[in-house]
Write an enzyme that holds these catalytic residues in place. Structure first.
Site, mmCIF file in Angstrom:
data_model
loop_
_atom_site.group_PDB
_atom_site.id
_atom_site.type_symbol
_atom_site.label_atom_id
_atom_site.label_comp_id
_atom_site.label_asym_id
_atom_site.label_seq_id
_atom_site.Cartn_x
_atom_site.Cartn_y
_atom_site.Cartn_z
ATOM 1 N N ASP A 107 43.564 54.442 36.024
ATOM 2 C CA ASP A 107 43.869 53.122 36.569
ATOM 3 C C ASP A 107 45.357 53.123 36.887
ATOM 4 O O ASP A 107 46.194 53.019 35.991
ATOM 5 C CB ASP A 107 43.517 52.041 35.538
ATOM 6 C CG ASP A 107 43.902 50.640 35.997
ATOM 7 O OD1 ASP A 107 44.169 50.452 37.194
ATOM 8 O OD2 ASP A 107 43.930 49.731 35.130
ATOM 9 N N ILE A 108 45.681 53.266 38.177
ATOM 10 C CA ILE A 108 47.072 53.386 38.611
ATOM 11 C C ILE A 108 47.544 52.026 39.105
ATOM 12 O O ILE A 108 47.088 51.535 40.141
ATOM 13 C CB ILE A 108 47.219 54.450 39.710
ATOM 14 C CG1 ILE A 108 46.688 55.805 39.212
ATOM 15 C CG2 ILE A 108 48.673 54.577 40.138
ATOM 16 C CD1 ILE A 108 46.673 56.893 40.261
ATOM 17 N N ASN A 155 50.834 48.925 39.572
ATOM 18 C CA ASN A 155 52.172 48.824 40.150
ATOM 19 C C ASN A 155 53.264 49.102 39.121
ATOM 20 O O ASN A 155 54.322 49.631 39.460
ATOM 21 C CB ASN A 155 52.368 47.426 40.746
ATOM 22 C CG ASN A 155 51.541 47.234 42.006
ATOM 23 O OD1 ASN A 155 51.666 47.982 42.955
ATOM 24 N ND2 ASN A 155 50.676 46.235 41.999
ATOM 25 N N SER A 156 53.000 48.736 37.863
ATOM 26 C CA SER A 156 54.023 48.911 36.840
ATOM 27 C C SER A 156 53.765 50.125 35.943
ATOM 28 O O SER A 156 54.701 50.745 35.458
ATOM 29 C CB SER A 156 54.141 47.649 35.985
ATOM 30 O OG SER A 156 52.893 47.303 35.414
ATOM 31 N N TYR A 185 34.778 39.177 50.621
ATOM 32 C CA TYR A 185 35.795 39.365 51.651
ATOM 33 C C TYR A 185 35.169 39.800 52.976
ATOM 34 O O TYR A 185 34.289 40.664 52.991
ATOM 35 C CB TYR A 185 36.800 40.430 51.197
ATOM 36 C CG TYR A 185 37.969 39.900 50.393
ATOM 37 C CD1 TYR A 185 37.824 38.842 49.498
ATOM 38 C CD2 TYR A 185 39.236 40.475 50.521
ATOM 39 C CE1 TYR A 185 38.890 38.376 48.756
ATOM 40 C CE2 TYR A 185 40.315 40.017 49.777
ATOM 41 C CZ TYR A 185 40.140 38.959 48.903
ATOM 42 O OH TYR A 185 41.197 38.500 48.172
ATOM 43 N N GLY A 237 41.388 43.867 46.231
ATOM 44 C CA GLY A 237 41.987 44.846 45.334
ATOM 45 C C GLY A 237 40.930 45.585 44.532
ATOM 46 O O GLY A 237 40.013 44.966 43.986
ATOM 47 N N VAL A 238 41.070 46.900 44.438
ATOM 48 C CA VAL A 238 40.035 47.694 43.770
ATOM 49 C C VAL A 238 39.935 47.341 42.289
ATOM 50 O O VAL A 238 38.862 47.455 41.688
ATOM 51 C CB VAL A 238 40.292 49.205 43.972
ATOM 52 C CG1 VAL A 238 41.541 49.658 43.211
ATOM 53 C CG2 VAL A 238 39.081 50.024 43.557
ATOM 54 N N ASP A 239 41.039 46.881 41.687
ATOM 55 C CA ASP A 239 40.965 46.445 40.292
ATOM 56 C C ASP A 239 40.063 45.227 40.150
ATOM 57 O O ASP A 239 39.260 45.130 39.210
ATOM 58 C CB ASP A 239 42.368 46.173 39.749
ATOM 59 C CG ASP A 239 43.187 45.225 40.618
ATOM 60 O OD1 ASP A 239 42.817 44.990 41.794
ATOM 61 O OD2 ASP A 239 44.220 44.713 40.128
ATOM 62 N N ARG A 240 40.170 44.297 41.101
ATOM 63 C CA ARG A 240 39.294 43.115 41.083
ATOM 64 C C ARG A 240 37.845 43.523 41.325
ATOM 65 O O ARG A 240 36.925 43.016 40.681
ATOM 66 C CB ARG A 240 39.756 42.106 42.124
ATOM 67 C CG ARG A 240 41.130 41.510 41.842
ATOM 68 C CD ARG A 240 41.655 40.713 43.021
ATOM 69 N NE ARG A 240 40.841 39.527 43.271
ATOM 70 C CZ ARG A 240 40.933 38.794 44.387
ATOM 71 N NH1 ARG A 240 41.782 39.149 45.347
ATOM 72 N NH2 ARG A 240 40.181 37.724 44.531
#
Length: 232
Positions: free
Chosen positions: A7-8, A10-11, A82, A89-92
């Site tokens: 899980d990549i 932003n932070s 969508y 977002g792929v996380d969502r």
């Protein structure tokens, strides 16, 4: 044989080993050559720049298949709302996929509290009902600090939200109040059977939502990734 799930963000980036349905936390740099020999594939979800993904791939042996998951219009009984599904977002998306498997045929509100807070509705029929995105608590504080010369931040976790009598506490509690308020407002607009909390700040927010039907799921994104290992 195992799979490595990434899980990549932003932070920061997180990794889990997936072995017969079990997830084990691991640091990418800690994986030995012997362990790599037992990993049959890497499944990756990224909301970061492509350059960050490429930098991480340099640590992965080229012989190991690398599968980057992207948001879809429909999969695993979940329908993306969508018009351009890939822009969710792929996380969502993975949170939706995982939640639908964990809590089938239930109306859900999914809140992922990380760098950003995302809130998404999922119907009992598996239809994504849209959602919200707002800055997470640290990002909110940084936004205020960047525009004001005499405001200071602090991590001052408290048992309840209350009017603050110093600036640092006011900033911290204000950020938490915004996130808690957003989740409460989402639930008020469209109540669901459960609120699923995930992300780095999930445990922090949970204590302010004890009157609501909240369920903490700390590994939701990885559980969503794991569904792609054997999609059939």
């Amino acid at each position: 044989m195992m799979e490595l799930l990434l899980d990549i963000g932003n932070s920061r980036s997180k990794a889990r080993l997936h072995d017969a349905g079990q997830l084990t936390e691991i640091q990418l740099e800690q994986i030995s050559s012997e362990l790599w020999a037992s990993i049959k594939a890497v499944y990756c979800a990224s909301v970061a720049a492509e350059s960050r993904v490429l930098a991480i791939r340099e640590h992965i042996p080229s012989i190991v298949p690398f599968i980057q998951i992207r948001s879809e219009a429909r999969a695993f009984g979940v329908c993306n709302s969508y018009k351009q599904p890939q822009l969710l977002g792929v996380d969502r998306w993975l949170a939706l996929v995982a939640a639908s498997a964990l809590y089938p045929e239930k109306d859900l509100l999914i809140a992922d509290a990380g760098t950003a807070l995302t809130v998404d509705w999922l119907s009992a029929a598996g239809v994504h009902g849209g959602g919200w995105i707002l800055a997470g608590q640290r990002l909110q504080q940084e936004a205020v600090l960047s525009k004001t010369a005499k405001v200071f931040s602090a991590q001052l976790e408290t048992e309840q939200l209350c009017p603050a009598t110093d600036t640092a506490t006011a900033l911290y509690q204000g950020a938490i109040a915004a996130l808690v308020g957003a989740i409460r407002q989402a639930f008020a607009i469209k109540p669901t059977e459960l609120i699923i909390l995930t992300g780095g700040d999930a445990g922090l927010l949970q204590k302010y939502l004890t009157d609501l039907p909240v369920q903490l799921e700390s590994q939701l994104i990885f559980q969503g990734l794991a569904r792609y290992i054997e999609p059939n």
